[in-house]
Design a protein around this motif. Structure first.
Motif, PDB file in Angstrom:
ATOM      1  N   ARG A 206      49.803  30.971  12.243  1.00  0.00           N
ATOM      2  CA  ARG A 206      50.456  30.870  10.952  1.00  0.00           C
ATOM      3  C   ARG A 206      50.664  32.256  10.364  1.00  0.00           C
ATOM      4  N   VAL A 207      51.517  32.312   9.354  1.00  0.00           N
ATOM      5  CA  VAL A 207      51.799  33.543   8.632  1.00  0.00           C
ATOM      6  C   VAL A 207      51.212  33.407   7.236  1.00  0.00           C
ATOM      7  N   ASN A 208      50.454  34.400   6.809  1.00  0.00           N
ATOM      8  CA  ASN A 208      49.878  34.385   5.464  1.00  0.00           C
ATOM      9  C   ASN A 208      50.744  35.227   4.534  1.00  0.00           C
ATOM     10  N   ILE A 209      51.196  34.617   3.467  1.00  0.00           N
ATOM     11  CA  ILE A 209      51.985  35.314   2.453  1.00  0.00           C
ATOM     12  C   ILE A 209      51.286  35.153   1.105  1.00  0.00           C
ATOM     13  N   HIS A 210      50.938  36.259   0.485  1.00  0.00           N
ATOM     14  CA  HIS A 210      50.394  36.243  -0.872  1.00  0.00           C
ATOM     15  C   HIS A 210      51.458  36.874  -1.753  1.00  0.00           C
ATOM     16  N   GLY A 211      52.141  36.044  -2.548  1.00  0.00           N
ATOM     17  CA  GLY A 211      53.316  36.537  -3.244  1.00  0.00           C
ATOM     18  C   GLY A 211      53.307  36.265  -4.732  1.00  0.00           C
ATOM     19  N   ALA A 212      54.315  36.811  -5.397  1.00  0.00           N
ATOM     20  CA  ALA A 212      54.494  36.621  -6.832  1.00  0.00           C
ATOM     21  C   ALA A 212      55.984  36.498  -7.113  1.00  0.00           C
ATOM     22  N   LEU A 213      56.319  35.982  -8.284  1.00  0.00           N
ATOM     23  CA  LEU A 213      57.720  35.750  -8.618  1.00  0.00           C
ATOM     24  C   LEU A 213      57.947  35.933 -10.107  1.00  0.00           C
ATOM     25  N   ASN A 214      58.944  36.749 -10.434  1.00  0.00           N
ATOM     26  CA  ASN A 214      59.399  36.925 -11.806  1.00  0.00           C
ATOM     27  C   ASN A 214      60.662  36.092 -11.975  1.00  0.00           C
ATOM     28  N   LEU A 215      60.609  35.057 -12.793  1.00  0.00           N
ATOM     29  CA  LEU A 215      61.744  34.147 -12.928  1.00  0.00           C
ATOM     30  C   LEU A 215      62.928  34.782 -13.649  1.00  0.00           C
ATOM     31  N   GLU A 216      62.686  35.831 -14.408  1.00  0.00           N
ATOM     32  CA  GLU A 216      63.784  36.480 -15.127  1.00  0.00           C
ATOM     33  C   GLU A 216      64.622  37.346 -14.194  1.00  0.00           C
ATOM     34  N   THR A 217      63.963  38.114 -13.345  1.00  0.00           N
ATOM     35  CA  THR A 217      64.669  39.029 -12.443  1.00  0.00           C
ATOM     36  C   THR A 217      64.685  38.545 -11.000  1.00  0.00           C
ATOM     37  N   PHE A 218      63.901  37.532 -10.707  1.00  0.00           N
ATOM     38  CA  PHE A 218      63.683  37.010  -9.359  1.00  0.00           C
ATOM     39  C   PHE A 218      63.109  38.069  -8.428  1.00  0.00           C
ATOM     40  N   ASP A 219      62.396  39.007  -9.014  1.00  0.00           N
ATOM     41  CA  ASP A 219      61.634  39.956  -8.201  1.00  0.00           C
ATOM     42  C   ASP A 219      60.491  39.194  -7.541  1.00  0.00           C
ATOM     43  N   ALA A 220      60.330  39.362  -6.237  1.00  0.00           N
ATOM     44  CA  ALA A 220      59.334  38.583  -5.496  1.00  0.00           C
ATOM     45  C   ALA A 220      58.502  39.489  -4.592  1.00  0.00           C
ATOM     46  N   PRO A 221      57.614  40.296  -5.160  1.00  0.00           N
ATOM     47  CA  PRO A 221      56.737  41.126  -4.325  1.00  0.00           C
ATOM     48  C   PRO A 221      55.750  40.259  -3.557  1.00  0.00           C
ATOM     49  N   PHE A 222      55.346  40.726  -2.390  1.00  0.00           N
ATOM     50  CA  PHE A 222      54.379  39.972  -1.600  1.00  0.00           C
ATOM     51  C   PHE A 222      53.653  40.908  -0.652  1.00  0.00           C
ATOM     52  N   VAL A 223      52.515  40.442  -0.182  1.00  0.00           N
ATOM     53  CA  VAL A 223      51.779  41.126   0.877  1.00  0.00           C
ATOM     54  C   VAL A 223      51.560  40.120   1.992  1.00  0.00           C
ATOM     55  N   GLU A 224      51.336  40.604   3.188  1.00  0.00           N
ATOM     56  CA  GLU A 224      51.144  39.727   4.354  1.00  0.00           C
ATOM     57  C   GLU A 224      49.784  40.007   4.977  1.00  0.00           C
ATOM     58  N   PRO A 225      48.726  39.527   4.353  1.00  0.00           N
ATOM     59  CA  PRO A 225      47.376  39.852   4.825  1.00  0.00           C
ATOM     60  C   PRO A 225      46.963  39.001   6.021  1.00  0.00           C
ATOM     61  N   THR A 226      45.955  39.462   6.715  1.00  0.00           N
ATOM     62  CA  THR A 226      45.356  38.648   7.771  1.00  0.00           C
ATOM     63  C   THR A 226      44.649  37.444   7.168  1.00  0.00           C
ATOM     64  N   THR A 227      44.001  37.681   6.028  1.00  0.00           N
ATOM     65  CA  THR A 227      43.311  36.622   5.296  1.00  0.00           C
ATOM     66  C   THR A 227      43.645  36.752   3.819  1.00  0.00           C
ATOM     67  N   VAL A 228      43.946  35.640   3.184  1.00  0.00           N
ATOM     68  CA  VAL A 228      44.180  35.647   1.740  1.00  0.00           C
ATOM     69  C   VAL A 228      42.826  35.630   1.047  1.00  0.00           C
ATOM     70  N   ASP A 229      42.528  36.698   0.331  1.00  0.00           N
ATOM     71  CA  ASP A 229      41.220  36.813  -0.313  1.00  0.00           C
ATOM     72  C   ASP A 229      41.324  37.760  -1.503  1.00  0.00           C
ATOM     73  N   GLY A 230      40.177  38.251  -1.958  1.00  0.00           N
ATOM     74  CA  GLY A 230      40.170  39.163  -3.092  1.00  0.00           C
ATOM     75  C   GLY A 230      40.896  40.460  -2.808  1.00  0.00           C
ATOM     76  N   VAL A 231      40.788  40.943  -1.577  1.00  0.00           N
ATOM     77  CA  VAL A 231      41.464  42.192  -1.209  1.00  0.00           C
ATOM     78  C   VAL A 231      42.975  42.022  -1.285  1.00  0.00           C
ATOM     79  N   SER A 232      43.489  40.928  -0.724  1.00  0.00           N
ATOM     80  CA  SER A 232      44.937  40.704  -0.779  1.00  0.00           C
ATOM     81  C   SER A 232      45.397  40.473  -2.218  1.00  0.00           C
ATOM     82  N   SER A 233      44.537  39.870  -3.040  1.00  0.00           N
ATOM     83  CA  SER A 233      44.877  39.673  -4.452  1.00  0.00           C
ATOM     84  C   SER A 233      45.063  41.015  -5.146  1.00  0.00           C
TER      85      SER A 233
END
Length: 353
Positions: A206-233
């Protein structure tokens, strides 16, 4: 030639009620209609033409009526398609059904057989259930203990936040998604008999995506960690800050996952001049996070009805969607990813135990 006026007065009234009763089985209503027309003097050939039947079929119904009466003609050839239960028995069956959730007709047919000594086929039982007002459907998932008052409070808070948001502040929604390297068949229109198919995959990565979304600008930054955890947060929060150098406060709304409140995140927030302000969603309320809708769009674009020869091809398609499709084509699916929130409650539903 069949002579008219062969129906008894009581049978004629019964047949008329069958024809006029909207919930009556279609096949039984057609037989009643044919016998009524015969009784009024129409020939078998004329009736067959009007009802799109074979004249021998009409003649057979008349013969059966004379030999065995209307009950025999009304009895469905599927041995149970037409209910032979009394009104009281049907009422008891409805009460029994409403007290449980039967996944197949097997249990229902067994109950009717043991209780009333009436035997139904599978198709006959389905007809009976439809006539009694039941349908075959899947229960929808209700968020576990999603508090109605907390949902309403969050929606009111969010609307107030947006309505009073200064120009130097921004709002992001955040969450993680874990698309699996598996073929996902999905519904679509195809010509009858074409038998569409999709190749399956052998991997389970599987692919891990930890992302965010701004509905006003549709900016969608994300990181692709090995594990979703505090570090990826923390990595994601840092990326959001870096992409908004002109914002004094950046509100990040996400769920109550433990790593969203862990020591790594607390240490990040304790920095001097930290511009991130975290807002927790109410428990068990993914429907209040619009990024969940972005994940649904991602699946429809990338995973549904698509086969990737390797996991690397699959991962590249996911990352390409986030890196290229979202920034360049977000207007095409903007209406599918909104903050049009609604409160989910247990009212007007029967919650299965």
């Amino acid at each position: 030639m069949i002579r008219p006026n062969f129906l008894t007065a009581s049978d004629r009234l019964e047949l008329l009620s069958c024809v006029q009763r909207q919930r009556e089985d279609h096949g039984v209503a057609r037989r009643a209609n044919a016998l009524l027309l015969l009784d009024e003097g129409m020939s078998c050939a004329q009736i067959a033409k009007v009802l799109f039947l074979d004249d021998d079929t009409v003649r057979g119904w008349h013969k059966q009526y004379l030999a065995e009466n209307w009950d025999a003609v009304a009895y469905d050839g599927w041995k149970g398609g037409q209910s032979r239960m009394t009104t009281a028995q049907e009422g008891n069956l409805c009460a029994w059904l409403e007290g449980r959730f039967c996944r197949s007709t097997v249990q229902i047919r067994a109950y009717v057989s043991s209780k009333y000594n009436i035997h139904y086929s599978h198709s006959g039982c389905i007809k009976l259930l439809a006539r009694l007002g039941f349908e075959y459907r899947k229960p929808r998932a209700l968020p576990r203990v999603a508090d109605v008052e907390k949902q309403a409070a969050f929606i009111a808070f969010y609307e107030s936040l947006l309505n009073n948001l200064p120009a130097d502040e921004a709002v992001y929604f955040s969450d993680a998604v874990h698309p699996e390297y598996q073929s996902k068949p999905s519904h679509g229109w195809a010509r009858k008999g074409s038998n569409p198919a999709i190749q399956t995959t052998s991997g389970r990565g599987r692919v891990n995506i930890h992302g965010a979304l701004n509905l006003e600008t549709f900016d969608a930054p994300f990181v692709e960690p090995t594990t979703v955890d505090g570090v990826s947060s923390v990595q994601l929060l840092a990326k959001i800050e870096a992409r908004n150098p002109d914002k004094r406060i950046i509100h990040v709304i996400w769920d109550n996952a433990p790593y969203h409140k862990g020591p790594d995140v607390r240490a990040f927030l304790s920095r001097k001049k930290c511009r991130i302000h975290l807002i927790q969603l109410p428990p068990y309320c993914p429907h209040l996070n619009p990024i969940e809708r972005l994940w649904a769009v991602m699946h429809s674009h990338v995973t549904h009805n698509r086969h990737y020869p390797t996991q690397k091809h699959f991962a590249n398609a996911i990352l390409n969607f986030m890196r290229e499709v979202v920034p360049k084509q977000w207007l095409s699916f903007r209406d599918q990813v909104t903050d049009n929130f609604r409160i989910i409650s247990h009212q007007n539903v029967r919650v299965l135990e």
